[in-house]
Design a protein around this motif. Sequence first.
Motif, PDB file in Angstrom:
ATOM      1  N   TYR A   1      23.942   6.959  24.739  1.00  0.00           N
ATOM      2  CA  TYR A   1      23.999   6.367  26.077  1.00  0.00           C
ATOM      3  C   TYR A   1      24.276   7.435  27.133  1.00  0.00           C
ATOM      4  CZ  TYR A   1      25.898   3.859  30.091  1.00  0.00           C
ATOM      5  OH  TYR A   1      26.150   3.417  31.369  1.00  0.00           O
ATOM      6  N   LEU A   2      25.222   8.326  26.853  1.00  0.00           N
ATOM      7  CA  LEU A   2      25.590   9.343  27.835  1.00  0.00           C
ATOM      8  C   LEU A   2      24.411  10.218  28.231  1.00  0.00           C
ATOM      9  CD1 LEU A   2      29.101  10.529  26.600  1.00  0.00           C
ATOM     10  CD2 LEU A   2      28.576   9.013  28.526  1.00  0.00           C
ATOM     11  N   ALA A   3      23.538  10.535  27.306  1.00  0.00           N
ATOM     12  CA  ALA A   3      22.385  11.389  27.618  1.00  0.00           C
ATOM     13  C   ALA A   3      21.181  10.592  28.104  1.00  0.00           C
ATOM     14  CB  ALA A   3      22.003  12.213  26.394  1.00  0.00           C
ATOM     15  N   ARG A   4      21.206   9.269  27.909  1.00  0.00           N
ATOM     16  CA  ARG A   4      20.080   8.426  28.317  1.00  0.00           C
ATOM     17  C   ARG A   4      20.312   7.716  29.647  1.00  0.00           C
ATOM     18  NH1 ARG A   4      19.100   4.110  24.662  1.00  0.00           N
ATOM     19  NH2 ARG A   4      17.116   3.923  25.745  1.00  0.00           N
ATOM     20  N   VAL A   5      21.564   7.696  30.115  1.00  0.00           N
ATOM     21  CA  VAL A   5      21.861   7.022  31.383  1.00  0.00           C
ATOM     22  C   VAL A   5      21.030   7.695  32.485  1.00  0.00           C
ATOM     23  CG1 VAL A   5      23.867   8.437  32.034  1.00  0.00           C
ATOM     24  CG2 VAL A   5      23.783   6.052  32.695  1.00  0.00           C
ATOM     25  N   PRO A   6      20.514   6.930  33.450  1.00  0.00           N
ATOM     26  CA  PRO A   6      19.570   7.498  34.422  1.00  0.00           C
ATOM     27  C   PRO A   6      20.030   8.774  35.131  1.00  0.00           C
ATOM     28  CG  PRO A   6      19.574   5.118  34.595  1.00  0.00           C
ATOM     29  CD  PRO A   6      20.665   5.476  33.636  1.00  0.00           C
ATOM     30  N   GLY A   7      21.286   8.876  35.499  1.00  0.00           N
ATOM     31  CA  GLY A   7      21.755  10.068  36.196  1.00  0.00           C
ATOM     32  C   GLY A   7      21.636  11.333  35.364  1.00  0.00           C
ATOM     33  N   ILE A   8      21.629  11.180  34.047  1.00  0.00           N
ATOM     34  CA  ILE A   8      21.479  12.323  33.148  1.00  0.00           C
ATOM     35  C   ILE A   8      20.022  12.483  32.723  1.00  0.00           C
ATOM     36  CG2 ILE A   8      22.085  13.270  30.878  1.00  0.00           C
ATOM     37  CD1 ILE A   8      24.357  13.483  32.846  1.00  0.00           C
ATOM     38  N   SER A   9      19.443  11.429  32.186  1.00  0.00           N
ATOM     39  CA  SER A   9      18.082  11.541  31.658  1.00  0.00           C
ATOM     40  C   SER A   9      17.070  11.930  32.736  1.00  0.00           C
ATOM     41  CB  SER A   9      17.655  10.244  30.978  1.00  0.00           C
ATOM     42  OG  SER A   9      17.595   9.181  31.911  1.00  0.00           O
ATOM     43  N   MET A  10      17.321  11.515  33.966  1.00  0.00           N
ATOM     44  CA  MET A  10      16.400  11.837  35.055  1.00  0.00           C
ATOM     45  C   MET A  10      16.976  12.882  36.009  1.00  0.00           C
ATOM     46  SD  MET A  10      14.954   8.079  35.824  1.00  0.00           S
ATOM     47  CE  MET A  10      15.233   6.861  34.568  1.00  0.00           C
ATOM     48  N   SER A  11      17.957  13.605  35.537  1.00  0.00           N
ATOM     49  CA  SER A  11      18.614  14.625  36.359  1.00  0.00           C
ATOM     50  C   SER A  11      17.628  15.678  36.854  1.00  0.00           C
ATOM     51  CB  SER A  11      19.705  15.311  35.528  1.00  0.00           C
ATOM     52  OG  SER A  11      20.229  16.418  36.216  1.00  0.00           O
ATOM     53  N   LEU A  12      17.941  16.227  38.001  1.00  0.00           N
ATOM     54  CA  LEU A  12      17.157  17.349  38.516  1.00  0.00           C
ATOM     55  C   LEU A  12      17.432  18.633  37.741  1.00  0.00           C
ATOM     56  CD1 LEU A  12      17.343  16.672  42.351  1.00  0.00           C
ATOM     57  CD2 LEU A  12      15.456  16.203  40.776  1.00  0.00           C
ATOM     58  N   ILE A  13      18.418  18.611  36.866  1.00  0.00           N
ATOM     59  CA  ILE A  13      18.646  19.728  35.948  1.00  0.00           C
ATOM     60  C   ILE A  13      17.608  19.563  34.845  1.00  0.00           C
ATOM     61  CG2 ILE A  13      20.252  20.899  34.389  1.00  0.00           C
ATOM     62  CD1 ILE A  13      22.540  19.520  35.981  1.00  0.00           C
ATOM     63  N   ARG A  14      16.513  20.268  34.940  1.00  0.00           N
ATOM     64  CA  ARG A  14      15.397  20.073  34.026  1.00  0.00           C
ATOM     65  C   ARG A  14      15.547  20.860  32.723  1.00  0.00           C
ATOM     66  NH1 ARG A  14      14.519  15.659  34.538  1.00  0.00           N
ATOM     67  NH2 ARG A  14      12.815  15.930  33.079  1.00  0.00           N
ATOM     68  N   ASP A  15      16.319  21.915  32.726  1.00  0.00           N
ATOM     69  CA  ASP A  15      16.520  22.713  31.526  1.00  0.00           C
ATOM     70  C   ASP A  15      17.479  21.975  30.587  1.00  0.00           C
ATOM     71  OD1 ASP A  15      18.374  24.916  30.094  1.00  0.00           O
ATOM     72  OD2 ASP A  15      16.333  25.702  30.347  1.00  0.00           O
ATOM     73  N   ASP A  16      17.009  21.675  29.380  1.00  0.00           N
ATOM     74  CA  ASP A  16      17.803  20.891  28.432  1.00  0.00           C
ATOM     75  C   ASP A  16      19.108  21.563  28.042  1.00  0.00           C
ATOM     76  OD1 ASP A  16      15.957  18.754  28.353  1.00  0.00           O
ATOM     77  OD2 ASP A  16      14.755  19.811  26.856  1.00  0.00           O
ATOM     78  N   GLN A  17      19.121  22.904  27.908  1.00  0.00           N
ATOM     79  CA  GLN A  17      20.357  23.597  27.565  1.00  0.00           C
ATOM     80  C   GLN A  17      21.365  23.501  28.706  1.00  0.00           C
ATOM     81  OE1 GLN A  17      21.377  25.023  24.490  1.00  0.00           O
ATOM     82  NE2 GLN A  17      23.262  24.667  25.644  1.00  0.00           N
TER      83      GLN A  17
END
Length: 149
Positions: free
Chosen positions: A73-89
């Motif tokens: 959930y933490l990584a799928r919540v919209p603020g994270i999954s659609m974050s402008l931080i595009r680099d996964d690391q």
Amino acid sequence: MPRTPFPEILATLALTLCGTSAAQAAVQTHTVTNYLTHCGGCHGIEGISGRTFIPVLRDQVGIFTCSAEGRAYLARVPGISMSLIRDDQELADVLNFVLFQLGGKSTPAGTTRYSASEVHELRAHPISTTDLLSLRAEVLSRAQASCPH
């Protein structure tokens, strides 16, 4: 007397408090800057949001990691999954900062750090609901029930 730029202050603080190398301090400084830039406006610079529907992170967010569903959930919540931080690391670093720094004692001992590949996989499947608050409450309740006491 010239003023020291904010990123240099963060790096110096990280070196002093954490006993880290200059390279580690640079990553930590970049991570904190990412958090402040992309998350801190709503969740607060110390993880304490105002009295709104925005959840407080400080000493609470770690409970989600008590279940696989909550962790996802933490990584799928919209603020994270659609974050402008595009680099996964970089996004994994921010999630780890949130869990291990802001989450404090709410993050159970032995919690695994997010990796870039895990973040990549999870954010590819963002949560799509019209009632995020209810979903969050349900996921959190199930995670809390799974937490070691």
